[in-house]
Design a protein around this motif. Structure first.
Motif, PDB file in Angstrom:
ATOM      1  N   ASP A 150      -2.591   4.300 -17.958  1.00  0.00           N
ATOM      2  CA  ASP A 150      -3.276   5.215 -17.046  1.00  0.00           C
ATOM      3  C   ASP A 150      -4.496   4.535 -16.428  1.00  0.00           C
ATOM      4  O   ASP A 150      -4.763   4.700 -15.234  1.00  0.00           O
ATOM      5  CB  ASP A 150      -3.712   6.473 -17.799  1.00  0.00           C
ATOM      6  N   MET A 151      -5.235   3.765 -17.227  1.00  0.00           N
ATOM      7  CA  MET A 151      -6.417   3.080 -16.712  1.00  0.00           C
ATOM      8  C   MET A 151      -6.042   2.080 -15.623  1.00  0.00           C
ATOM      9  O   MET A 151      -6.668   2.034 -14.555  1.00  0.00           O
ATOM     10  CB  MET A 151      -7.141   2.351 -17.847  1.00  0.00           C
ATOM     11  N   VAL A 152      -5.011   1.281 -15.886  1.00  0.00           N
ATOM     12  CA  VAL A 152      -4.601   0.252 -14.920  1.00  0.00           C
ATOM     13  C   VAL A 152      -4.083   0.897 -13.641  1.00  0.00           C
ATOM     14  O   VAL A 152      -4.502   0.538 -12.534  1.00  0.00           O
ATOM     15  CB  VAL A 152      -3.524  -0.672 -15.539  1.00  0.00           C
ATOM     16  N   VAL A 153      -3.164   1.847 -13.782  1.00  0.00           N
ATOM     17  CA  VAL A 153      -2.570   2.483 -12.599  1.00  0.00           C
ATOM     18  C   VAL A 153      -3.628   3.237 -11.793  1.00  0.00           C
ATOM     19  O   VAL A 153      -3.665   3.150 -10.563  1.00  0.00           O
ATOM     20  CB  VAL A 153      -1.427   3.436 -13.013  1.00  0.00           C
ATOM     21  N   THR A 154      -4.504   3.961 -12.478  1.00  0.00           N
ATOM     22  CA  THR A 154      -5.547   4.726 -11.785  1.00  0.00           C
ATOM     23  C   THR A 154      -6.449   3.806 -10.963  1.00  0.00           C
ATOM     24  O   THR A 154      -6.762   4.093  -9.797  1.00  0.00           O
ATOM     25  CB  THR A 154      -6.408   5.513 -12.798  1.00  0.00           C
ATOM     26  N   ASN A 155      -6.859   2.687 -11.530  1.00  0.00           N
ATOM     27  CA  ASN A 155      -7.753   1.776 -10.821  1.00  0.00           C
ATOM     28  C   ASN A 155      -7.060   1.065  -9.669  1.00  0.00           C
ATOM     29  O   ASN A 155      -7.670   0.826  -8.625  1.00  0.00           O
ATOM     30  CB  ASN A 155      -8.346   0.759 -11.804  1.00  0.00           C
ATOM     31  N   LEU A 156      -5.782   0.722  -9.845  1.00  0.00           N
ATOM     32  CA  LEU A 156      -5.050   0.079  -8.760  1.00  0.00           C
ATOM     33  C   LEU A 156      -4.764   1.057  -7.632  1.00  0.00           C
ATOM     34  O   LEU A 156      -4.790   0.685  -6.452  1.00  0.00           O
ATOM     35  CB  LEU A 156      -3.738  -0.521  -9.287  1.00  0.00           C
ATOM     36  N   MET A 157      -4.492   2.312  -7.970  1.00  0.00           N
ATOM     37  CA  MET A 157      -4.260   3.327  -6.940  1.00  0.00           C
ATOM     38  C   MET A 157      -5.551   3.628  -6.179  1.00  0.00           C
ATOM     39  O   MET A 157      -5.535   3.894  -4.990  1.00  0.00           O
ATOM     40  CB  MET A 157      -3.733   4.608  -7.588  1.00  0.00           C
ATOM     41  N   ARG A 158      -6.663   3.568  -6.901  1.00  0.00           N
ATOM     42  CA  ARG A 158      -7.958   3.852  -6.282  1.00  0.00           C
ATOM     43  C   ARG A 158      -8.379   2.713  -5.356  1.00  0.00           C
ATOM     44  O   ARG A 158      -9.071   2.924  -4.371  1.00  0.00           O
ATOM     45  CB  ARG A 158      -8.999   4.052  -7.379  1.00  0.00           C
ATOM     46  N   ASP A 159      -7.954   1.497  -5.671  1.00  0.00           N
ATOM     47  CA  ASP A 159      -8.366   0.328  -4.903  1.00  0.00           C
ATOM     48  C   ASP A 159      -7.115  -0.455  -4.488  1.00  0.00           C
ATOM     49  O   ASP A 159      -6.734  -1.434  -5.133  1.00  0.00           O
ATOM     50  CB  ASP A 159      -9.301  -0.545  -5.751  1.00  0.00           C
ATOM     51  N   VAL A 160      -6.476  -0.004  -3.407  1.00  0.00           N
ATOM     52  CA  VAL A 160      -5.228  -0.632  -2.962  1.00  0.00           C
ATOM     53  C   VAL A 160      -5.475  -2.066  -2.506  1.00  0.00           C
ATOM     54  O   VAL A 160      -4.607  -2.932  -2.639  1.00  0.00           O
ATOM     55  CB  VAL A 160      -4.585   0.197  -1.831  1.00  0.00           C
ATOM     56  N   GLU A 161      -6.659  -2.340  -1.972  1.00  0.00           N
ATOM     57  CA  GLU A 161      -6.971  -3.714  -1.560  1.00  0.00           C
ATOM     58  C   GLU A 161      -6.951  -4.655  -2.764  1.00  0.00           C
ATOM     59  O   GLU A 161      -6.556  -5.818  -2.646  1.00  0.00           O
ATOM     60  CB  GLU A 161      -8.330  -3.762  -0.873  1.00  0.00           C
ATOM     61  N   LEU A 162      -7.361  -4.159  -3.919  1.00  0.00           N
ATOM     62  CA  LEU A 162      -7.295  -4.963  -5.138  1.00  0.00           C
ATOM     63  C   LEU A 162      -5.845  -5.231  -5.516  1.00  0.00           C
ATOM     64  O   LEU A 162      -5.494  -6.348  -5.918  1.00  0.00           O
ATOM     65  CB  LEU A 162      -8.019  -4.242  -6.283  1.00  0.00           C
ATOM     66  N   LEU A 163      -4.993  -4.216  -5.384  1.00  0.00           N
ATOM     67  CA  LEU A 163      -3.569  -4.400  -5.658  1.00  0.00           C
ATOM     68  C   LEU A 163      -2.984  -5.463  -4.745  1.00  0.00           C
ATOM     69  O   LEU A 163      -2.243  -6.354  -5.182  1.00  0.00           O
ATOM     70  CB  LEU A 163      -2.834  -3.065  -5.481  1.00  0.00           C
ATOM     71  N   PRO A 185       0.814  -1.227   0.000  1.00  0.00           N
ATOM     72  CA  PRO A 185       0.000   0.000   0.000  1.00  0.00           C
ATOM     73  C   PRO A 185       0.844   1.273   0.000  1.00  0.00           C
ATOM     74  O   PRO A 185       0.489   2.260  -0.651  1.00  0.00           O
ATOM     75  CB  PRO A 185      -0.815  -0.122   1.294  1.00  0.00           C
ATOM     76  N   ARG A 186       1.958   1.265   0.749  1.00  0.00           N
ATOM     77  CA  ARG A 186       2.789   2.470   0.832  1.00  0.00           C
ATOM     78  C   ARG A 186       3.465   2.777  -0.493  1.00  0.00           C
ATOM     79  O   ARG A 186       3.667   3.927  -0.861  1.00  0.00           O
ATOM     80  CB  ARG A 186       3.842   2.289   1.936  1.00  0.00           C
ATOM     81  N   LYS A 187       3.810   1.725  -1.222  1.00  0.00           N
ATOM     82  CA  LYS A 187       4.464   1.901  -2.516  1.00  0.00           C
ATOM     83  C   LYS A 187       3.488   1.598  -3.654  1.00  0.00           C
ATOM     84  O   LYS A 187       3.895   1.124  -4.711  1.00  0.00           O
ATOM     85  CB  LYS A 187       5.673   0.961  -2.606  1.00  0.00           C
ATOM     86  N   ALA A 188       2.202   1.869  -3.408  1.00  0.00           N
ATOM     87  CA  ALA A 188       1.173   1.491  -4.382  1.00  0.00           C
ATOM     88  C   ALA A 188       1.441   2.061  -5.763  1.00  0.00           C
ATOM     89  O   ALA A 188       1.275   1.370  -6.776  1.00  0.00           O
ATOM     90  CB  ALA A 188      -0.201   1.935  -3.884  1.00  0.00           C
ATOM     91  N   ALA A 189       1.849   3.321  -5.841  1.00  0.00           N
ATOM     92  CA  ALA A 189       2.088   3.953  -7.145  1.00  0.00           C
ATOM     93  C   ALA A 189       3.202   3.232  -7.889  1.00  0.00           C
ATOM     94  O   ALA A 189       3.092   2.949  -9.092  1.00  0.00           O
ATOM     95  CB  ALA A 189       2.426   5.427  -6.956  1.00  0.00           C
ATOM     96  N   ILE A 190       4.291   2.925  -7.175  1.00  0.00           N
ATOM     97  CA  ILE A 190       5.418   2.226  -7.804  1.00  0.00           C
ATOM     98  C   ILE A 190       5.007   0.820  -8.199  1.00  0.00           C
ATOM     99  O   ILE A 190       5.286   0.360  -9.308  1.00  0.00           O
ATOM    100  CB  ILE A 190       6.620   2.184  -6.840  1.00  0.00           C
TER     101      ILE A 190
END
Length: 417
Positions: free
Chosen positions: A163-176, A60-65
Motif C-alpha cells: 500500500d505504501m509503495v503503490v500509494t506513493n507511486l500513484m501520488r507521484d506519477v512523474e516518479l513512476l 501515467p494512464r496505467k499508473a495503478a497497474i
C-alpha cells in the motif's frame, strides 16, 4: 518491372534520390522510436478531448497497474517488511529520539495534568511537578522500546508495504516515469539508435525494390514496414533471448536488459531506496497508513501501562481525585498526544534507520539472485501495456513519410518519368 539497363540509367540520373532512401528510412526508424518512447511516458495528464480524442502517456494512464506490478515484483522477490524492521534496534531508536521525545513527554504531562486537575496541578510546588515529569521521562525510553518490539512482533498487521509503495507511486506519477526511464536508460537509448541501423538496412532494400518496380506503393509500404518492424524488433531484442544465444555461429546476443542486470540492479536499488522505501515514508505509512489504528492500540496499551505503573500506590487517590471515567480518558488522551508527537520525534532517527535498514544494498543483492524471468518483470510492464499502439503509430508515421517521399520523387524529381 524495369530492365537492368533502365534501372542503371534511372539510378545514374537520380542517384542522389536513391542515396537518400536509406537515410530517410534511417530517419523514419529513429523518429518513430523517439515518438514511441515519448508516448509511453508523456503527457502526464490526458491531452485532448476525453475520453478518446487525445492521448495520455501509457505509463501515467496505467499508473495503478504499473505501480501494482512493480510493487508485486518488489515485495514478492526483493524485500519484505520483516527484512526492514528486524534490522532496527529498539534500544538504539530510543536513544536516537530521546531528546525530542523527552521534550514531548514534558509538554504532554503538563497539558494533561493541567486539563484534568487544573487547580491541584497549579497549586503543586514546582519541585513536585518536576519529580512527576522526571519519573515519566525516566520511563519514556522503555515505552519506545516496548512500542518498537510490539511493531516488530506484529509487523504484518501494522505495516502494509505494498500500500505504501503503490500509494506513493500513484501520488507521484512523474516518479513512476522516472523509475522506468532511469532503470531502463540503456534500453531506451538502444531503441532510439536501433531505428537508425535497422532503418538504413531496410532503406537499401527499399531503394533496390523501387529501382526495379517504380511502383508508388513501394515508398509508403516500406516506410510503414520500417516504422513497424524496427519498433517490434527493438522491443524483442531488449528482452530476448533471456540467456546468451549464438546465431548462425557468428555472433552472440542476450536481451539487453538482462545483459545489463548488474548496472540495472544498482540503479533500480538506488532509486527505490532513495525515492520510495525511505525511512520517512515508512514511518509515515506506519503512523498514518491504513493500519495506523493498530499502532495507536499498541501505543495506548503501553501508555496506559506506564501511567498505571507511575501512579503506583497513589493510583486509588488519583482515581478518586479525577474520577474513574476521567482517569481512563486521561490515559487515552496521553496516548493520542504521544501518537501525535511521534512523527516529529521519529525524524531524528531517520539517518540511523537508513543505515540500519540498508535497503539499497539489500535490493541490489536480491536482484542479482532473480531468475531472468523475474528480472524481466522489473521493466517489461512498461512495454507490455498497449505496446501494439506504439508499434502501430510507428508504422503509421513511417507510411506517411513514405508517401511524402514518393510524392517528392514522382512530382519534383521525375524519377521513372
Amino acid at each position: 518491372m524495369l530492365s537492368w539497363a533502365e534501372v542503371v540509367a534511372d539510378v545514374q540520373a537520380n542517384w542522389f534520390l536513391y542515396a537518400s532512401m536509406p537515410i530517410v528510412a534511417a530517419a523514419i526508424g529513429y523518429v518513430t522510436k523517439i515518438v514511441a518512447i515519448r508516448m509511453m511516458f508523456q503527457p502526464i495528464k490526458f491531452l485532448g478531448v476525453p475520453p478518446y480524442l487525445g492521448w495520455q502517456g501509457i505509463v501515467p494512464r496505467k499508473a495503478a497497474i504499473m505501480a501494482s506490478i512493480a510493487c508485486d515484483t518488489m515485495t514478492e522477490h526483493l524485500i519484505k517488511p520483516r527484512d526492514i524492521f528486524m534490522k532496527l534496534d529498539p534500544k538504539r531508536i530510543a536513544r536516537e529520539i530521546e531528546a525530542p521525545l523527552l521534550a514531548a513527554i514534558e509538554d504532554i504531562t503538563r497539558d494533561v495534568a493541567a486539563h484534568y486537575q487544573p487547580g491541584l496541578w497549579e497549586m503543586a510546588p514546582e519541585s513536585v511537578k518536576q519529580l512527576i515529569i522526571s519519573r515519566i521521562k525516566a520511563e519514556a525510553p522503555r515505552l519506545v522500546e516496548q512500542i518498537m518490539l510490539d511493531i516488530q512482533n506484529n509487523i504484518d498487521s501494522v505495516f502494509d508495504l505494498k500500500d505504501m509503495v503503490v500509494t506513493n507511486l500513484m501520488r507521484d506519477v512523474e516518479l513512476l516515469n522516472r523509475i522506468f526511464l532511469e532503470a531502463g536508460e540503456g534500453e531506451f537509448r538502444f531503441i532510439r539508435n536501433s531505428g537508425i541501423y535497422f532503418g538504413f538496412v531496410i532503406g537499401c532494400v527499399q531503394a533496390v525494390t523501387w529501382a526495379f518496380t517504380q511502383n508508388p506503393w513501394v515508398m509508403p509500404l516500406f516506410g510503414g514496414f520500417t516504422g513497424w518492424f524496427t519498433d517490434w524488433l527493438a522491443l524483442k531484442m531488449i528482452f530476448n533471448p533471456k540467456r546468451p544465444t549464438r546465431y548462425l555461429g557468428l555472433f552472440e546476443w542476450q536481451g539487453l536488459f538482462l545483459k545489463r542486470r548488474q548496472v540495472v540492479a544498482a540503479e533500480y536499488g538506488r532509486l527505490i531506496a532513495k525515492e520510495i522505501i525511505t525511512p520517512n515514508r515508512i514511518i509515515d505509512a506506519v503512523l498514518r497508513g491504513p493500519l495506523s489504528d493498530r499502532i495507536f492500540g499498541m501505543v495506548q496499551k503501553q501508555v496506559q501501562k506506564l501511567v498505571d505503573e507511575q501512579a503506583g500506590l497513589a493510583r486509588p487517590i488519583v482515581v478518586f481525585a479525577v474520577g474513574s471515567r476521567q482517569y481512563q480518558e486521561m490515559k487515552q488522551v496521553i496516548a493520542q498526544k504521544v501518537m501525535a508527537r511521534l512523527p516529529e520525534a521519529l525524524k531524528s532517527m531517520e539517518t540511523y534507520a537508513a543505515d540500519a535498514m540498508d535497503i539499497e544494498n539489500t535490493l541490489v543483492a536480491r536482484m542479482q539472485q532473480l531468475t531472468p524471468e523475474q528480472f524481466e518483470g522489473l521493466l517489461r510492464p512498461a512495454f507490455e501495456q498497449d505496446e501494439w499502439i506504439l508499434i502501430t503509430v510507428g508504422a503509421a508515421l513511417g507510411f506517411l513519410v513514405g508517401e511524402m517521399q514518393v510524392q517528392v520523387m514522382l512530382n519534383f524529381a521525375g524519377v521513372g518519368g
